[in-house]
Design an enzyme around this catalytic site. Structure first.
Site, PDB file in Angstrom:
ATOM      1  N   TYR A 235       0.859  -1.401  -0.029  1.00 54.47           N
ATOM      2  CA  TYR A 235      -0.082   0.127  -0.102  1.00 54.47           C
ATOM      3  C   TYR A 235       0.971   1.301   0.002  1.00 54.47           C
ATOM      4  O   TYR A 235       1.955   1.321   0.737  1.00 54.47           O
ATOM      5  CB  TYR A 235      -0.923  -0.018   1.436  1.00 54.47           C
ATOM      6  CG  TYR A 235      -1.909   1.207   1.421  1.00 54.47           C
ATOM      7  CD1 TYR A 235      -3.071   1.433   0.911  1.00 54.47           C
ATOM      8  CD2 TYR A 235      -1.112   2.433   1.896  1.00 54.47           C
ATOM      9  CE1 TYR A 235      -3.633   2.538   0.919  1.00 54.47           C
ATOM     10  CE2 TYR A 235      -1.995   3.554   1.952  1.00 54.47           C
ATOM     11  CZ  TYR A 235      -3.314   3.724   1.559  1.00 54.47           C
ATOM     12  OH  TYR A 235      -4.108   4.764   1.730  1.00 54.47           O
TER      13      TYR A 235
ATOM     14  N   GLU B 161      -3.300   7.613  -3.902  1.00 54.43           N
ATOM     15  CA  GLU B 161      -3.234   6.290  -3.202  1.00 54.43           C
ATOM     16  C   GLU B 161      -3.339   5.369  -4.408  1.00 54.43           C
ATOM     17  O   GLU B 161      -3.815   5.303  -5.234  1.00 54.43           O
ATOM     18  CB  GLU B 161      -4.486   6.176  -2.463  1.00 54.43           C
ATOM     19  CG  GLU B 161      -4.553   4.760  -1.699  1.00 54.43           C
ATOM     20  CD  GLU B 161      -5.972   4.590  -1.204  1.00 54.43           C
ATOM     21  OE1 GLU B 161      -7.030   4.423  -1.746  1.00 54.43           O
ATOM     22  OE2 GLU B 161      -6.094   4.480   0.103  1.00 54.43           O
TER      23      GLU B 161
END
Ligand code: ADP
Ligand code: MG
Length: 393
Positions: A116, A204
């Protein structure tokens, strides 16, 4: 403002961030041409909506998965046909879901491990923060709740800026090997530069992957921009997809009204963002549910107030309206006239409670009382909230 994954990936390419080759289709007629642009092999079919959680999402037609992997172009075409034009519900769309109007085909990547990565603005420290985790592909809020130690954070002092040791350091902390740390560093530098130059609110990448061949690549891309800086970026403004936005919010932005639709039934019309928040809170406190956030601004004119009423009433779930105005720069009598004109203009059909306070408040209240309209006057914030909640019962 949000953009689609395929648009974000195009921007990533400009900043040297590794992404797989892809092609877009906005109708079934475009599937073949889009698929012809991809290399032979497995293909990922991705619904493009402004919400995450697509992979685990479900269509209202019963089809499961807004992101699917196909063995070949023929299968990809078939899967795309099940997604395009249908409503996809994910944990981020709410129960109403979103209609898929664009399909993104991309070459499937092998995945050795998912990570992530995000860059966003940390309000507490007034600095950009890079967030990275070995727990990629999962809901990051879940990771933060259950294994907060698995979330790495690096705050970037804007006066010093990004430096390559940050990427190296983070890469090693994620457990990457030397070659992957190099790739990760370059990718992060590109992402950070993009974040700064385009005035992003958030970038993101979930998941960022290392492929079995050892390549570091962004498989997903979610980007939102700071609306207040959009005037500096006509190229980004051009990416706006009005299909993805609430028509009420689009209409409100034309009148410079700060409006956000919510799912309650008491509409609020307030001047000042802080007062608007307090109004929503107190409606909840007395057992009601706000239908929207609306700040008409310090110097709202009659045209804006009329537009605000029209937008509020176009929401069929609105069963009552609370107007809460503090007449500071603007005088209460002028507001009262604006409210009356607007209420007459839009043919008000639901209870309206008005609380006025500030300059010329007496005159304002008299004007409302003499208007002949069914307006309930309130003389404090809690009185107003109680009255509108009671009116709905
Ligand atoms: P969302 O976050 O909205 O569910 P993603 O783009 O992250 O959508 O896709 C969901 C999952 O599908 C990813 O976590 C990944 O496992 C897989 N996936 C997505 N794109 C690819 C790709 N190009 N190659 C292989 N797998 C992919
Ligand atoms: Mg994702």
């Amino acid at each position: 403002m949000n953009i689609h994954e395929y648009q974000a990936k195009q921007l990533f390419r400009d900043y040297g961030v590794a992404v797989a080759q892809g092609a877009v289709a906005k109708s079934a007629a475009e599937f073949d041409a889009a698929l012809a642009q991809l290399p032979a092999g497995k293909i990922v079919v991705k619904s493009q909506i402004h919400a995450g959680g697509r992979g685990k999402g479900k269509f209202t037609n019963g089809f499961a998965g807004g992101v699917k992997i196909a063995d070949n172009a023929a299968q990809a075409k078939e899967l795309a046909g099940k997604m395009l034009g249908n409503i996809l519900v994910t944990h981020q769309t709410g129960p109403a879901g979103r209609k898929v109007q664009t399909i993104y085909f991309t070459a499937a990547s092998g995945i050795a491990k998912e990570y992530y990565l995000a860059v966003l603005l940390d309000r507490a420290t007034s600095q950009p923060v890079i967030i990275a985790s070995t727990e990629g592909g999962m809901d990051i809020e879940h990771v933060a709740d259950h294994t907060p130690e698995k979330i790495l954070r690096r705050y970037i002092d804007p006066a010093v800026g990004f430096s390559s040791h940050i990427g190296r350091d983070l890469g090693y902390q994620l457990g990457l090997g030397d070659e992957q740390v190099k790739q990760f560093g370059k990718l992060l530098e590109g992402v950070y530069k993009f974040f700064l130059e385009k005035d992003c609110a958030m970038v993101e990448i979930n998941p960022l992957v290392v492929t079995p061949e050892g390549k570091v690549e962004a498989l997903d891309a979610k980007v939102s921009f700071d609306d207040n800086a959009l005037f500096r970026h006509p190229d980004i403004q051009a990416l706006r997809d009005l299909n993805e936005e609430d028509p009420k919010e689009i209409e409100a932005s034309k009148y410079n009204l700060n409006y956000i639709a919510l799912d309650g039934n008491i509409a609020c019309l307030v001047n000042g963002a802080g007062l608007a928040m307090a109004t929503m809170d107190i409606i909840q406190y007395f057992g009601g549910k706000p239908a929207n956030f609306l700040d008409v601004g310090g110097g709202a004119n009659e045209e804006q107030v009329t537009a605000a009423f029209r937008i509020i009433l176009s929401d069929p779930s609105v069963k009552g309206i609370l107007v809460n105005i503090f007449g500071g720069i603007m005088k209460c009598d002028i507001i009262a006239r604006g409210v009356i004109a607007a209420a007459k203009n839009v043919q008000l059909t639901v209870p309206l409670v008005v609380r006025l306070e500030g300059t010329n408040v007496q005159l304002g209240r008299e004007i409302l009382a003499q208007s002949g309209l069914a307006i309930t006057a309130a003389d404090s914030l809690s009185d107003a909230a109680k009255k509108i909640v009671a009116a709905l019962k």
